[in-house]
Design an enzyme around this catalytic site. Structure first.
Site, PDB file in Angstrom:
ATOM      1  N   ASP A   1      -9.629  -1.623  13.719  1.00 10.12           N
ATOM      2  CA  ASP A   1     -10.911  -1.763  13.270  1.00 10.12           C
ATOM      3  C   ASP A   1     -11.203  -2.766  12.088  1.00 10.12           C
ATOM      4  OD1 ASP A   1      -8.972  -0.815  11.322  1.00 10.12           O
ATOM      5  OD2 ASP A   1     -10.020   0.804  10.911  1.00 10.12           O
TER       6      ASP A   1
ATOM      7  N   ASP B   1       0.936  -1.042  -0.059  1.00  5.18           N
ATOM      8  CA  ASP B   1       0.081  -0.047   0.142  1.00  5.18           C
ATOM      9  C   ASP B   1       0.900   1.032  -0.105  1.00  5.18           C
ATOM     10  OD1 ASP B   1       0.977   0.162   2.663  1.00  5.18           O
ATOM     11  OD2 ASP B   1      -0.980  -0.142   3.585  1.00  5.18           O
TER      12      ASP B   1
ATOM     13  N   HIS C   1      -9.059  -3.511   9.564  1.00  6.70           N
ATOM     14  CA  HIS C   1      -8.449  -3.471   8.321  1.00  6.70           C
ATOM     15  C   HIS C   1      -7.135  -4.159   8.023  1.00  6.70           C
ATOM     16  CE1 HIS C   1      -5.680  -0.299   9.976  1.00  6.70           C
ATOM     17  NE2 HIS C   1      -4.800  -0.744   8.777  1.00  6.70           N
TER      18      HIS C   1
END
Lengths: 236, 236, 236, 236
Positions: free
Chosen positions: C128, C66, C130
Site C-alpha cells: 500500500d 516503530d 507505507h
C-alpha cells in the site's frame, strides 16, 4: 591542506570564527575543541557576538585539549583561560563543557569516539613548533592523550614548577598528535612575524617530531589561516 | 582507527569488498583508489560478482596510485595488473580509469582535488612496511605524488632494472604519504603470518619512515582489516 | 537517488548487507535504524555471519523505528521481531539497543539528534506504499515520531485489535516521514512481483501522502535496492 | 532543521555569509548554488570582503538555480543579477560559473551529480511560499530541473511577458524541489515582517504544494536563518 593568507589579524580572526560557528549551526550533536591563548583573543570576541545568550547552541559540546593543573586550585591553566575567554562570555552551559585533567585523561580518547568524534579542532602553533601540549622534546606522533613526562633537568620543568606550584610531571596532560588528527576537520591559525619561521618549517619542511606541528599537514581536511606576517616566509 | 580481525582471508576479502562497494552505491561522482597485487585477489573476485556488466556504476572513477613503467610497453606493471584483476573483469569504462604514469604524476594531486578528492583508498602493506611505492629507504611523509629516485647501488635498483628493461629511476611513480592520507577514508588490509611482524610494528610501533605504513594510523578515518594470522603479533 | 536493480533476492540482500555493515566499520559512534519483517530475512542471515560474537561493534547503536505494543507483553511486535531476527543472533548488547515504545516516543527525535543523528535507516515498502508505520490514511509528511491515531471504523483497527489484544490507538508508534528523512543515508529495498506496482508509483509517481514512500525520493542520499521483479514496472 | 532567530537583518546576513564562506575553505572542489535578489544583498557585501581578489577560491564552483531569459539579451534576469551582486564584485572566474538556461536545463541535474553534487544551496522564500522558481500553482515535489509551463491566462504570465519581452513559457527554468533537496546542505533565510506569515506556514504547517517551501523542512541538513520579524509568527 587549504592555505588562507589574510591581510591582517582581524581577517584571520573573522575567518577562524566563520569556520567554528558554521559547525555549530546544526540540529545534531556537534563536538568542538578550541585553543586558549592570545591568538584566539579576537576570535572569541567575534564568537561572543554570535553566541552569548543564544538559545540554540545546546547541541554543541566543547572538549578541552590540554591542561596544566595548579596546586590547590580547582581549575588548571587551560580551563581557567577558556572560562575567561570563552565559556563565560559565550554563556556555554556547564554540561556542554568537557574538561580534560590528570584524573580523566586516560579514557578521554575513548570518550570522544563514544560521543561521535570531534567535528573540528582549532589549534595554534608555538614558536618552537608545538601544538596543544606536544612539545619538540616530548612528542611522539603515535600518541593519544597523555601526560607529558618531564624530568627535573628539562627546559620547561623549572618554568612550569614555579608557575603551578608543584612538580609539572603528572600535572600536564594533552591531546597527542593522534587525538588531534582524529578530528574531522583541523584548523591551524597563526599571526605575526614571530611565527613566520615556524610556519614555514611546519608547512613546507619535513614531518618531524622536532617541529611537532609539521605533522598537521597530513590531515585530509586541514585549513591553515594566517595573517600575511605569519605567511611571509612561505615560498609560494 | 577501526581494527577488524577476521577469521580468515575469505572474511578479510568480504569485508574489504563491502567497504569498497558501499562507496559506489551513490548517484554522485565517487573517486576510488585500489591496490593491485595478491592481497586483493579474492576481493576482486567478489567485486566482479557485484560489478560486471552493471549499468549503474558510471559515477565511479578509479585512480591508480603507483606505476612502474616498462620499456617498450604501453602499460606499466600496475596498470597491467589492474586491467587483468579488476578493470576488465569488472567492465570498467575507459573514461572512468585515471592512469598514473611518469608523464602525468606532477599534476596528479591537483587533478584529484579538482575532481573532488578520493572517497576511499585501499592499500596493502609490504613485509618491509611499504605502502603504495613508499619504500623504507625513500619515504618522506610530506611527499605528494613523486617519482622514486633510485641509484645504481640501491637494493631495489637491480631487481627493478631486470624486471622493466630500463633504469628504474624516473620509471617509478607513486602517491606519497600525503596523497594517501588526503583520502576521506583509508582502508589497510593484510593477511598471512608473514605480515604479522610488520603489522605489529605499523599499528603499535612509532610513526617512522623506517616503517612507512606506520603513518597510516594518523588518519581520522582508517579501517584496518586483517586475518587472524596477520594480527597474531598484536598485543591487544 | 541511486537505483540498483539486482538479479534476485540474494543479490538484493547482499547489497543491503554491504550498505549496513560498511557503516559499522568505524571507531566512532554509529547510529542505525533497521527494519524488521520478511524483506530483510536473508540480509539478517548475512549480517549474522559478520556480526555474531565480534568484539568490535560496541560503537554501533540501533534505534527501533516503530512499535505495536501488545497487551500484557514486555515487548511489542517490532522489538520481538528484531530480537529474534537480529539482536539475539547478531549478539547485540542491550545497552546498544534503543527501543521505541508508547512511553518514550515523544522525546525520541530529540534523543536521536542528541546522540548525533542516524547514520543510516533501512526501510521496506508495503504493497500500500507505507514505510515504517506511515500508512496511506494517516501520513503527514511533516510528522516526526508520533502515535498513529486509529478509530474503530478504520480499516486496520479490527485487524490490529485482534492481533494485540487491545485497542490499537496509543499502542502504535512510528518514526514520521521527517524522522526517516533526517537520517544521513536512507536505504529502501524491495523484492518480488507483488511490490512492482507500488515501487513504480513510489519512485516514478507524484510525491503524495496516498503513497507515503513516494516522499523518500526527496532524500539527498537515497539508495534503492530492488530485485528485478520489484523493478519490473519501472519505465527506465 | 536548525532554526536560528537573529536580532536583525545584519546578523541574519552575517550568519548566512559564515555558512557559505566556511564551505569554500577547502582544497577540494566545492559546488554552491546561491540565490539572487534583495534578501542576500547585505550578505553579498560581506562575501565581497572575504572573496574579492583572493587567489584561493579556484576550487569553488557556482551553479545558478533558475533563470528567466529575456528577448534579445545574452543573459537572463538571474544571471544578470548574480553578475552584478556577486560574480563581478567577488571576482569569480568565468570557468567557475555554471549558468542555467533554457538550452541546458535538461541535463543540468546530471551535470551536478557528475560534478560531485551541491555542497550547499542557499534559497530565499517568496511571500507566496515559492523558492527558486517553484511557484504555488506549478510545483511538483518530484520535479528535477524543469521549465515552468505558463499559459496565457495565468497570474504571472502577463507580468513576465511585459518584463522579458516574450512569452514566458520556455523562457523560465528552475531547479525543481528534488534538485534543491539533493544538496548536502540547504540554507533558507528570510527577513522582515512581510515574511512572517509565510515562514510560519512553511516551517510549522503541512508539507503542501500550495506552500512550495514547506517541503524544505524534510531535508536532513536544513539551516533556517531569520531575523526576529520574519520569525515573529512562529509558535515556539
Amino acid at each position: 591542506m587549504k592555505l588562507i593568507i589574510t591581510s591582517d589579524y582581524e581577517e584571520m580572526s573573522q575567518i577562524s570564527a566563520q569556520l567554528v560557528l558554521s559547525k555549530m549551526y546544526s540540529d545534531k550533536r556537534v563536538n568542538l575543541s578550541l585553543t586558549a591563548g592570545s591568538t584566539p583573543a579576537r576570535m572569541y570576541e567575534i564568537l561572543k557576538d554570535f553566541m552569548a545568550d543564544r538559545p540554540y547552541f545546546d547541541n554543541v559540546h566543547f572538549y578541552n585539549f590540554d591542561e596544566i593543573s595548579i596546586e590547590g586550585e580547582q581549575y588548571g591553566l587551560t580551563m581557567r583561560s577558556l572560562n575567561e575567554q570563552f565559556y563565560h562570555p559565550c554563556t556555554i552551559k556547564k554540561e556542554n563543557i568537557h574538561e580534560l585533567n590528570p584524573t580523566n585523561y586516560e579514557n578521554y580518547d575513548q570518550k570522544i569516539t563514544d560521543d561521535g568524534g570531534l567535528d573540528l579542532i582549532l589549534v595554534g602553533i608555538g614558536a618552537d613548533g608545538h601544538f596543544c601540549g606536544n612539545l619538540p622534546e616530548y612528542t611522539k606522533f603515535e600518541n593519544e592523550t597523555y601526560t607529558v613526562m618531564m624530568e627535573e633537568g628539562d627546559k620547561n620543568f623549572k618554568l612550569l614548577h614555579e608557575l603551578i606550584g608543584k612538580k609539572p610531571e603528572g600535572a600536564t596532560v594533552t591531546f597527542g598528535p593522534r587525538t588531534v588528527l582524529s578530528a574531522k576537520q583541523v584548523v591551524l591559525f597563526a599571526n605575526g612575524e614571530h611565527k613566520a619561521d615556524i610556519i614555514q618549517k611546519a608547512l613546507e619542511g619535513p614531518v618531524t617530531t622536532d617541529v611537532p606541528s609539521s605533522v598537521l599537514k597530513l590531515h585530509p581536511n586541514l585549513v591553515v589561516v594566517l595573517d600575511k606576517e605569519a605567511a611571509s616566509k612561505l615560498s609560494k
